[in-house]
Structures are given as structure tokens and as C-alpha cells.
Design an enzyme around this catalytic site. Sequence first.
Site, PDB file in Angstrom:
ATOM      1  N   GLU A 155       0.835  -1.184   0.000  1.00 42.26           N
ATOM      2  CA  GLU A 155       0.000   0.000   0.000  1.00 42.26           C
ATOM      3  C   GLU A 155       0.878   1.245   0.000  1.00 42.26           C
ATOM      4  O   GLU A 155       1.740   1.403   0.850  1.00 42.26           O
ATOM      5  CB  GLU A 155      -0.886  -0.026   1.257  1.00 42.26           C
ATOM      6  CG  GLU A 155      -1.656   1.232   1.488  1.00 42.26           C
ATOM      7  CD  GLU A 155      -2.090   1.368   2.952  1.00 42.26           C
ATOM      8  OE1 GLU A 155      -1.676   0.549   3.795  1.00 42.26           O
ATOM      9  OE2 GLU A 155      -2.835   2.314   3.226  1.00 42.26           O
TER      10      GLU A 155
ATOM     11  N   ASP B 134      -0.628  -1.189   6.110  1.00 44.48           N
ATOM     12  CA  ASP B 134      -0.502  -0.658   7.469  1.00 44.48           C
ATOM     13  C   ASP B 134      -1.514  -1.303   8.407  1.00 44.48           C
ATOM     14  O   ASP B 134      -2.563  -1.765   7.978  1.00 44.48           O
ATOM     15  CB  ASP B 134      -0.732   0.858   7.468  1.00 44.48           C
ATOM     16  CG  ASP B 134       0.460   1.585   6.872  1.00 44.48           C
ATOM     17  OD1 ASP B 134       1.551   0.989   6.847  1.00 44.48           O
ATOM     18  OD2 ASP B 134       0.278   2.738   6.421  1.00 44.48           O
TER      19      ASP B 134
ATOM     20  N   ASP C 290      -3.576   0.061  10.186  1.00 41.27           N
ATOM     21  CA  ASP C 290      -4.591   1.058  10.556  1.00 41.27           C
ATOM     22  C   ASP C 290      -5.846   0.878   9.695  1.00 41.27           C
ATOM     23  O   ASP C 290      -5.962  -0.086   8.945  1.00 41.27           O
ATOM     24  CB  ASP C 290      -4.025   2.475  10.404  1.00 41.27           C
ATOM     25  CG  ASP C 290      -3.584   2.753   8.975  1.00 41.27           C
ATOM     26  OD1 ASP C 290      -3.889   1.919   8.079  1.00 41.27           O
ATOM     27  OD2 ASP C 290      -2.938   3.784   8.739  1.00 41.27           O
TER      28      ASP C 290
ATOM     29  N   ASP D   9      -7.009   2.512   7.053  1.00 41.55           N
ATOM     30  CA  ASP D   9      -6.807   2.494   5.600  1.00 41.55           C
ATOM     31  C   ASP D   9      -6.200   1.179   5.146  1.00 41.55           C
ATOM     32  O   ASP D   9      -6.565   0.626   4.116  1.00 41.55           O
ATOM     33  CB  ASP D   9      -5.877   3.635   5.176  1.00 41.55           C
ATOM     34  CG  ASP D   9      -6.602   4.981   5.222  1.00 41.55           C
ATOM     35  OD1 ASP D   9      -7.857   4.963   5.289  1.00 41.55           O
ATOM     36  OD2 ASP D   9      -5.912   6.015   5.208  1.00 41.55           O
TER      37      ASP D   9
END
Length: 646
Positions: free
Chosen positions: A433, A506, A508, A510
Site C-alpha cells: 500500500e 498498514d 490502521d 486504511d
Amino acid sequence: MSEELNGTTQVEHEYGGSEIQVLEGLEAVRKRPGMYIGSTSESGLHHLVYEIVDNSIDEALAGYCDEITVRIEPGDIITVIDNGRGIPVDIQPQTGLPALEVVFTILHAGGKFGGGGYKVSGGLHGVGASVVNALSEWLTVRVHKEGKIYEMRFSRGKVTQPMQVVGDTDRHGTEVSFKPDRSMFEVTEYNYDTLHTRMREEAFLNAGLRIHTIDARPGREQEDTMHYAGGIREFVSYINRSKDPIHSDVVYMSGSKDDSMAEVAFQYNDGYNETIVSFANNVHTPEGGMHEEGFKRALTTVLNNYGKKMKILKDEDKVSGEDCREGIACVISVKLTEAQFEGQTKAKLGNASIRTLVSNLVTEKLTEYLEENPAVGKAILDKALMANRAREAARKARESIRRKTALGGAAMPDKLRDCNEVNPELTELYIVEGDSAGGSATQGRDSRFQAILPLWGKMLNVEKARADKVYGNDKLTPVITALGAGIGDDFDLDKLRYHKIIIMADADVDGSHIRTLLLTFFFRFMRPLIEHGYVYAAVPPLYKLTRGKTTRVAFDDVEREQIAAELRGDNPNAKVDISRYKGLGEMNPHELWETTMDPEKRTLKRIELDDAVAADQTFTVLMGEKVEPRKEFIERNAKYAVNLDY
Ligand code: TTJ
């Protein structure tokens, strides 16, 4: 394998009071637990519960029990309670033992996983109480029957307290508590969501039965009650809960022949994927089999005939099986005496007579239903016709891709940083990503066998797109081209360019979004990738700890504290600097290699089909238009890691 089978068969025929034979039988279970419960991993651990609950379900099927409670207690002890007649407590003439003792100590012949494809059982279920007993550190059973409470205790299959009356009662039923033997299992922690999901299935499959699941472990207290008067009709509504149905009724039909019976329920939603969930004797058959084949065959025939008759399909028009199943949510449940389970995981029903039964049932009842409900018939056929046209468009789009790649060799995407090795068994593709993490990965990798494909920007919402849009999408095309194996019906595993496809995103929101999107895409358009275990998630560290010149990383909070203590050593005042990685982009190429990419040191999480199904559902809930399920999901998710199965 035959040794175990012989051993248990012997016991079956010779248990005339011989304690030694009994113990030998249970010893066989402790020697090869996998033969009896499938595995000693998390799945085997949960299987113990299903073996016990199956007995109560049998009692419910016999019409004597309408309530079952399954409770996880502190220490991962399981208690199952039903309100049935209670296991018989009288002395059996053949053995001279109380029937209760026989149930928990005599190993029944075969065992589901050793019986060469056949599920050996007197009724539909319930051969496994002695297997659970053999694999439990201790087990206690209490039977409430005819005014008395009878109790008996065991340890690793051996009687530690003979049956005795321990009190009076005005209820009836059976209560079993057991603690799995730690030395027999790789893990001993129960997952509430796993049990809850399976019990919800049982509640759907046994209309009217009330099942409570309770987690009573400190800090995790929760409970649910499942009770579905509508049975598999409600199962279908549940599958469609976050979708928009195109007709209001759930279509339901049931029928039987000889010793077999079949029930089918379905409803179409306005989405594009097909969800068929099938069961044989209440056992989930994820690989399908004869019951599914019978349904699919009849559905296609009935819809084509109806379409012709109503002039919705003109002249040579024909809709394919796949066209007919776009957007369907369907549950099939069959019951039969000698169920034959086949396939790699014994999860496919092999009895050919069931194909005829289901096919005849659907042909007759669905034709009748459509005659009486022409609005539903029109909605379904319009949808199948749309599916047919979209498939045609997609085929043309695919062919044009194929022609282009055939002409210029396989032109690889600009962003792909390929590896030198060409043998797919040795190569890995990291899908990363963001451009900055992509850059670090490219510099940090071992370019001999590791390829990097960065993804960035907003991904396509697969939920809202038809197949033809997916093929031409500029975010997905690089993934399709890099993998080299095509897509959809054309997908060809032999052409795959990497046998490890590693999603590196990640930790998180996103990151989880992009992971979910990719999994959904693989699940819907390249499912064999997941079925063959080629898809992985990279597991990057969460923390970086530094003391002086020493740097270490931690993957969770527990490890962080452990490493911090190690770094301090004997010096409690030492300053250890702890920082949280905000994303992959923060790591330099060397750190990324050391922690996340080096095959010698990294952790990879293999994506199972269940994860992909969960991702698919998550996706529907998060991206779909319905507000309520989304709200509910986010609230639940805030507290627990959920395991959404359908
Ligand atoms: C069998 O036929 C005579 C009346 O009792 C029937 C019976 O055994 N019912 C029964 C067994 N209900 N519940 C069970 C049972 C429940 C648990 C939790 C565990 C086991 C091994 C059996």
C-alpha cells in the site's frame, strides 16, 4: 488407520463388562486424537463442543428438547445443558453398567473421521461423548430425571466417581461440563464467536429450538439467544440482512422420499454474487455435492422454461446456470441415513439419490410457485437476463485483454518491480500500500525472488461493480497482469507467476480497508488463489524499542513489555525508548526487510477461505447502502475482533 478401526470394532462387539477393552478403546483416541476429532488444533478443540451438543440436538430432533445452553466458563471449561429426557441411568443387561457410563466410556465404531468417507452413526449424530471424555482432563455429567439428580465423574476417560444420586429435582435434562486435556491440544482457548456462529447455524437448521451461548470468562462476558421459528427461511433472511432483496418473500420448499428429506430456501438480492450454504444431516458441506448439484440443475431448467413460456426469453435466448444464480442467497438442508462425505476435507455430499430428490423437489415446487407469483418470476428472470448480457460484455472485454497480451507478450505493469527468478514456486509478490512503502520494499527486498507491486489511491468498490467493470479497472488491472493467471472463468492456476502473494498494508483503518478490498476481489474473481493457500498477509511490527545502540521491535503489547524488560536487564532505571510505527512508510528499507520481508524472520498470516468470506461480508456491510448493519458492525468491531461467517 485400519488398526484403529479394528480396535474400536472389537470393543463394540466384546464390551461385555470388560473394563480393559473399554480403556483400550479410549486409549486409541488419546493416541490418535486427530482420527476422531479431525485435528488437535483450534478446530479440534471446538469440535469437542459440537460432539456433545449433537447429542442434545438429537434429543431435540426426537421432539423432547427445545432448549440448549452452551457456556464457556473461566479456565476454558465448557458446560452444555439441555432440557431433554436425560440420558438413561438404568443398568444395561449386556454390560452390567449404567447406560450413562456406557455413553461416556464405550467408543462407538469408526468415528466420523476414520470411517472412510462415511459418517458412522446410529442416528444422525452423537457418537462422540466417549471421545470427548477421553480427551478431557475431567468431565462431569448430571442427569435430571424422574425427580433425582444422578452424577458421575471422569478423568481422561476413566471413572473417578461412579454414578450416584446427589439430590432431588423437578426438572429433566442432561448437563455436561468438561475441561479439555491441555496435553492433547495445541491450543485450549475457546473462541466465543466460533461457537456462537456454529450454534446459530444449529438454531437455523432446527426451527423452534432455542440455543443460548454464554461467555462467562472474566472480562469477556457476553451472551446470545438464538431462536428461529422460520428455520432456514430465516437463515436466508440473515444472509441477506445487509443486502437489498429484489422480491419480498423467501421462497421455501420441502419434500421427502424414502428415508431422505430435503429443504430449500432462497431469495435474490440486487448484488452479483452467489451464496449457497448447504448442509447434510446438519453438517455444513462447504464443498457442496449432490444436493447443490440437484438444486442448480433444476433452477436453471425451471427458469429457462418459465422465461420461454412467459416470453421474457425470446427465440434462441438462454440463461446459463451462473446467470440464474447471480445475487442468490440460498440454504439447502438435507437429511438422509447413510450420508457419504467425500472430497479433500470430507465436506462434500456424495449420495447421488439426493441429487434426484432435490432436483425433483425444486422442479415441481418452483414451477408451481412461479405460476402463482408472476411478479417474482419476472424479477428473477430480468435479473438473469441482465447477468447474461453483462457476462457477454465481460467476455468481450477479457478477449480484448487476451489479444493485447498475446500480441506484445505479457506486458507487465509499469509499477511492478519484478524479481529475477521465474519459477513461480520460488517467487513472491508483495502487494504494497502506498508509493513510499513501495519504495522501501523495493530497496529492502531480495530481488532474486521477491517482486513488489505498489498500489495507491482509491480502489474500486467491487460490491457496486459488475464483472465487466472489474476487468477494465485501472487499479486492479496491474494486479491481474502481474499475477498472469487471468480472472473469473478463465482463471488458470498453472499460469500464476508467484505462489506467494503477500498483502503488505498498514495496521490502521486504511490498511485494513485495502486488505479487505483485495481479499474481496480475490475471493470473487480468483478464488482458487485462496483455496490453494497462495494468499498471505504480511505482519509488520507495531513498536520499536531502543536502548543505546540496541534496537528491537515488538508485534504486540505483551511482547513490547517483555522486550522492554529484557533491554533494561538488571538496570531498572535504564531508559528504553518506545515508539509506535505509524505505518510501513516510516520504516527504512533495512528495517522493513529485517522485520517483515526476510523469510528467515518474518511472520506471514496465511489467508483462509473463511477470512475471505469474512472480508466479503465486512465489505458488504461497510460499503453497502444499509446504515443499520454498518452501525451495528462498527459498534461490535470496536469491542471485539468479529468472525462474520456469512
Ligand atoms: C435416549 O433415549 C432415551 C431417553 O433419553 C435419550 C437421551 O439420551 N437423550 C439425551 C442425551 N438428551 N441429552 C443427551 C445428552 C446431552 C448432553 C449434553 C451430552 C450427552 C452425551 C447426551
